[in-house]
Scaffold this active site. Structure first.
Site, mmCIF file in Angstrom:
data_model
loop_
_atom_site.group_PDB
_atom_site.id
_atom_site.type_symbol
_atom_site.label_atom_id
_atom_site.label_comp_id
_atom_site.label_asym_id
_atom_site.label_seq_id
_atom_site.Cartn_x
_atom_site.Cartn_y
_atom_site.Cartn_z
ATOM 1 N N ASP A 144 31.924 22.659 -20.503
ATOM 2 C CA ASP A 144 31.077 23.195 -21.662
ATOM 3 C C ASP A 144 30.779 24.605 -21.735
ATOM 4 O O ASP A 144 30.345 25.104 -20.911
ATOM 5 C CB ASP A 144 29.795 22.280 -21.490
ATOM 6 N N HIS A 154 32.541 21.177 -25.885
ATOM 7 C CA HIS A 154 33.580 20.635 -24.830
ATOM 8 C C HIS A 154 34.758 20.645 -24.998
ATOM 9 O O HIS A 154 35.533 20.563 -25.799
ATOM 10 C CB HIS A 154 32.946 19.237 -24.894
ATOM 11 N N GLU A 171 31.544 17.542 -30.404
ATOM 12 C CA GLU A 171 30.974 18.451 -29.541
ATOM 13 C C GLU A 171 32.002 19.841 -29.529
ATOM 14 O O GLU A 171 32.853 19.957 -29.026
ATOM 15 C CB GLU A 171 30.737 18.179 -28.230
ATOM 16 N N HIS A 204 34.288 15.593 -16.754
ATOM 17 C CA HIS A 204 33.403 16.438 -15.859
ATOM 18 C C HIS A 204 33.642 16.029 -14.329
ATOM 19 O O HIS A 204 33.480 16.933 -13.441
ATOM 20 C CB HIS A 204 31.992 16.677 -16.385
#
Length: 249
Positions: A170, A230, A227, A163
């Site tokens: 996301d 992500h 996740e 990120h």
């Protein structure tokens, strides 16, 4: 008799003149059908001008052509087809704190290119990408770490995350009308139900996750096991951690 006859002739003549002038007045009047047609033409013209005015683009989108891969860009400047729900610019997140000064979605150019291509395919199927988080300045990573200093939930800012490199997003999917697809959990749900290998879920949830995953992988992104939201751009792994900050109006 002659006088009466003269008066009678005068009355008849007056009547004929009145009738004659009345007929002329009727002839001068416009054809009602022509009035209706012209009224319709005027209304159609006004309607056409209104439609043309509404079709004028609200913004002039920019092009990524010729831009360096590592340059940071604001996605909204390059497409109007994304949806945004940038949670960390609010208190509606697992941190229970606002860590961005304002809500913006930036990525590096190469990430933006891949996202535009992926979103085009999604739109052909009736969906759009919705963003929860995009590029994250390293200063924000330090803020998050100060609130939750747990590497299971927040990447250590000393090392940084993708990120912080402008190569991770996301996301989820919404319909073209903006309705979110059911992915089984909300964004930032930290539990096994959010894992990609959690298969005892409703079929529509598994189908939605698979659609997201397979399409993103087609354009160079890879997922992480825990996740479903992500995605990292594979070519961004070796980029440097950045602390570029955007202006807030």
């Amino acid at each position: 008799m002659d006088r009466k006859h003269t008066v009678f002739k005068g009355m008849v003549l007056l009547a004929l003149l009145t009738l004659s002038f009345g007929c002329k007045e009727v002839v001068v009047n416009k054809n009602p059908k022509e009035d209706v047609e012209k009224s319709v033409e005027v209304k159609d013209s006004v309607k056409m001008r209104k439609v043309m005015k509404e079709e004028v683009p609200k913004t002039n989108l920019k092009s990524l052509d010729g831009l360096a891969d590592t340059l940071f860009v604001r996605l909204a400047d390059y497409s109007e087809d994304f949806v945004y729900d940038l949670r960390y610019a609010t208190e509606y997140n697992f941190l229970k704190a606002k860590v961005y000064d304002c809500a913006e979605c930036y990525t590096r150019v190469k990430t933006a290119r891949a996202l535009l291509l992926a979103n085009k395919e999604f739109m052909d199927k009736g969906f759009k990408i919705k963003f929860f988080d995009c590029y994250r300045p390293n200063d924000v990573q330090y803020k998050m770490w100060a609130i939750v200093p747990n590497p299971q939930y927040v990447a250590d800012p000393v090392k940084g995350s993708i990120h912080n490199k402008g190569g991770a997003v996301d996301i989820t999917l919404v319909t073209l009308d903006g309705e979110e697809l059911d992915m089984g959990t909300d964004f930032d749900f930290f539990g096994k139900r959010a894992y990609h290998d959690k298969l005892d879920l409703p079929k529509n949830v598994l189908d939605n996750r698979l659609l997201l995953k397979e399409t993103m992988e087609k354009y160079g992104f890879w997922s992480i096991r825990t996740e479903w939201w992500h995605y990292n751009l594979g070519t961004a792994s070796n980029d440097k951690v950045a602390n570029f900050k955007w202006d807030c109006d």
